[in-house]
Design an enzyme around this catalytic site. Structure first.
Site, PDB file in Angstrom:
ATOM      1  N   GLY A 164       0.839  -1.192   0.000  1.00 34.29           N
ATOM      2  CA  GLY A 164       0.000   0.000   0.000  1.00 34.29           C
ATOM      3  C   GLY A 164       0.870   1.237   0.000  1.00 34.29           C
ATOM      4  O   GLY A 164       2.002   1.219  -0.488  1.00 34.29           O
ATOM      5  N   CYS A 165       0.355   2.315   0.563  1.00 28.35           N
ATOM      6  CA  CYS A 165       1.085   3.576   0.597  1.00 28.35           C
ATOM      7  C   CYS A 165       2.443   3.380   1.252  1.00 28.35           C
ATOM      8  O   CYS A 165       2.554   2.830   2.345  1.00 28.35           O
ATOM      9  CB  CYS A 165       0.279   4.613   1.376  1.00 28.35           C
ATOM     10  SG  CYS A 165       1.137   6.167   1.619  1.00 28.35           S
ATOM     11  N   PHE A 166       3.491   3.835   0.576  1.00 29.57           N
ATOM     12  CA  PHE A 166       4.839   3.577   1.092  1.00 29.57           C
ATOM     13  C   PHE A 166       5.213   4.440   2.281  1.00 29.57           C
ATOM     14  O   PHE A 166       6.181   4.152   2.967  1.00 29.57           O
ATOM     15  CB  PHE A 166       5.905   3.628   0.012  1.00 29.57           C
ATOM     16  CG  PHE A 166       5.953   4.832  -0.896  1.00 29.57           C
ATOM     17  CD1 PHE A 166       5.490   6.083  -0.524  1.00 29.57           C
ATOM     18  CD2 PHE A 166       6.496   4.689  -2.163  1.00 29.57           C
ATOM     19  CE1 PHE A 166       5.569   7.169  -1.377  1.00 29.57           C
ATOM     20  CE2 PHE A 166       6.590   5.771  -3.027  1.00 29.57           C
ATOM     21  CZ  PHE A 166       6.110   7.016  -2.629  1.00 29.57           C
ATOM     22  N   TRP A 167       4.465   5.492   2.577  1.00 30.51           N
ATOM     23  CA  TRP A 167       4.795   6.323   3.746  1.00 30.51           C
ATOM     24  C   TRP A 167       4.750   5.496   5.024  1.00 30.51           C
ATOM     25  O   TRP A 167       5.692   5.466   5.793  1.00 30.51           O
ATOM     26  CB  TRP A 167       3.824   7.477   3.887  1.00 30.51           C
ATOM     27  CG  TRP A 167       3.866   8.504   2.811  1.00 30.51           C
ATOM     28  CD1 TRP A 167       4.836   8.697   1.864  1.00 30.51           C
ATOM     29  CD2 TRP A 167       2.865   9.492   2.565  1.00 30.51           C
ATOM     30  NE1 TRP A 167       4.498   9.756   1.064  1.00 30.51           N
ATOM     31  CE2 TRP A 167       3.297  10.262   1.462  1.00 30.51           C
ATOM     32  CE3 TRP A 167       1.647   9.795   3.175  1.00 30.51           C
ATOM     33  CZ2 TRP A 167       2.549  11.323   0.966  1.00 30.51           C
ATOM     34  CZ3 TRP A 167       0.903  10.854   2.676  1.00 30.51           C
ATOM     35  CH2 TRP A 167       1.361  11.615   1.577  1.00 30.51           C
TER      36      TRP A 167
END
Length: 179
Positions: free
Chosen positions: A11-14
């Site tokens: 998912g979102c890499f953050w």
């Protein structure tokens, strides 16, 4: 120090970068774009459907964390049955994937995937592939949640705290030293 390296999309890499960086034995993480259709994409191109996954390149100390343990922690931070999304993020760039650089890691990954599949009734959507291409994300994406603690993340606080305190009991440095 003997290191291993793997690229994980979740998912979102953050949030995934923050989560993985908290694991004891992870030496370095880098947000980037993996296994897409073009070389050197920008964030805008990835969002527009270049086929890349938002991913995190993980370098780890093999004496402090093993690949099976690293994968088990990765699996705890994702919904492995979700196709092209995690949390509130949807699209091919938010798919889950394990992209290996070392062919010797494949049997370990396959065993981890079998164990994961045995715990779920739904089909597992995590793709397993050799790393075909990888481009580091722009600087403003690196360690994003360290810079902006209020940023969105599908990985909750409890999962982050667990990542920071858990140790791999199977790691060589976890064993008592002979006297």
């Amino acid at each position: 120090m003997e290191t291993g390296e793997i690229v994980l999309a979740g998912g979102c890499f953050w949030g995934m970068q923050k989560y993985l960086s908290l694991l004891h034995g992870v030496v370095r993480t880098q947000a980037g774009y993996a296994n897409g259709n073009t070389a050197n994409p920008t964030y805008e191109q990835v969002c527009a459907g270049s086929g890349h996954a938002e991913a995190v390149r993980v370098v780890y100390d093999k004496r402090r964390i093993t690949l099976p343990f690293l994968l088990s922690m990765y699996f705890e931070a994702i919904d492995p049955t979700a196709v092209n999304h995690q949390g509130g993020d949807y699209g091919i760039s938010y798919r889950t994937g394990i992209y290996y650089l070392d062919e010797d890691d494949l049997p370990v990954i396959e065993q981890a995937m079998r164990a994961l599949a045995a715990r779920w009734r739904e089909p597992i959507a995590v793709e397993v592939q050799p790393l075909k291409n990888y481009t580091p994300a722009e600087d403003y994406h690196q360690q994003y949640l360290d810079k902006f603690s209020g940023g969105y993340c599908h990985i909750n606080r409890v999962q982050m705290e667990r990542a920071a305190r858990v140790r791999d009991p199977g790691a060589p440095d976890a064993q008592p030293q002979a006297q």
